[in-house]
Design an enzyme around this catalytic site. Structure first.
Site, mmCIF file in Angstrom:
data_model
loop_
_atom_site.group_PDB
_atom_site.id
_atom_site.type_symbol
_atom_site.label_atom_id
_atom_site.label_comp_id
_atom_site.label_asym_id
_atom_site.label_seq_id
_atom_site.Cartn_x
_atom_site.Cartn_y
_atom_site.Cartn_z
ATOM 1 N N SER A 37 0.810 -1.222 0.000
ATOM 2 C CA SER A 37 0.000 0.000 0.000
ATOM 3 C C SER A 37 0.844 1.274 0.000
ATOM 4 O O SER A 37 1.835 1.383 0.710
ATOM 5 C CB SER A 37 -0.923 0.011 1.219
ATOM 6 O OG SER A 37 -1.643 1.230 1.266
ATOM 7 N N SER B 155 -0.464 4.025 1.074
ATOM 8 C CA SER B 155 -1.106 4.875 2.080
ATOM 9 C C SER B 155 -0.154 5.475 3.118
ATOM 10 O O SER B 155 -0.271 6.670 3.418
ATOM 11 C CB SER B 155 -2.233 4.119 2.781
ATOM 12 O OG SER B 155 -3.269 3.844 1.877
ATOM 13 N N LYS C 265 -14.051 -4.368 4.077
ATOM 14 C CA LYS C 265 -15.007 -3.260 4.044
ATOM 15 C C LYS C 265 -16.397 -3.673 4.546
ATOM 16 O O LYS C 265 -17.096 -2.876 5.139
ATOM 17 C CB LYS C 265 -15.115 -2.683 2.639
ATOM 18 C CG LYS C 265 -13.885 -1.929 2.192
ATOM 19 C CD LYS C 265 -14.056 -1.428 0.781
ATOM 20 C CE LYS C 265 -12.885 -0.608 0.339
ATOM 21 N NZ LYS C 265 -12.836 0.721 0.914
#
Length: 88
Positions: free
Chosen positions: A14, A16, A65
């Site tokens: 990632s 992020s 999610k």
């Protein structure tokens, strides 16, 4: 120190952390860190919260999610309608 992060599975790739570290610097937020929390199973989520009681917020990625919802104390109506969350 305010701790933020990303939960998901197999997410070591990632971008992020770099993205949020840059944003924190740009905003002068020297007391914030962003980390990857790679969970092999969503059932490990409560343990993450116990290990890091200082978590101020999390991003959620696939495959969690939807799977994280039963672990939440509160769910906004829009998230309930969609059946998934992006941030905690």
């Amino acid at each position: 120190m305010r701790r933020f992060g990303l939960i998901g599975k197999d997410i070591s790739y990632s971008f992020s952390p770099g993205y949020f570290d840059q944003k924190f610097r740009e905003l002068g937020l020297k007391d914030c860190i962003y980390e990857i929390f790679d969970l092999p199973w969503i059932s490990k989520f409560p343990g993450l919260l116990e290990q890091y009681p200082d978590l101020a917020g999390l991003n959620v990625t696939i495959p969690y999610k939807e799977a994280v919802i039963p672990y939440l104390d509160h769910l906004e109506e829009q998230a309930r309608e969609i059946g998934a969350v992006n941030t905690l």
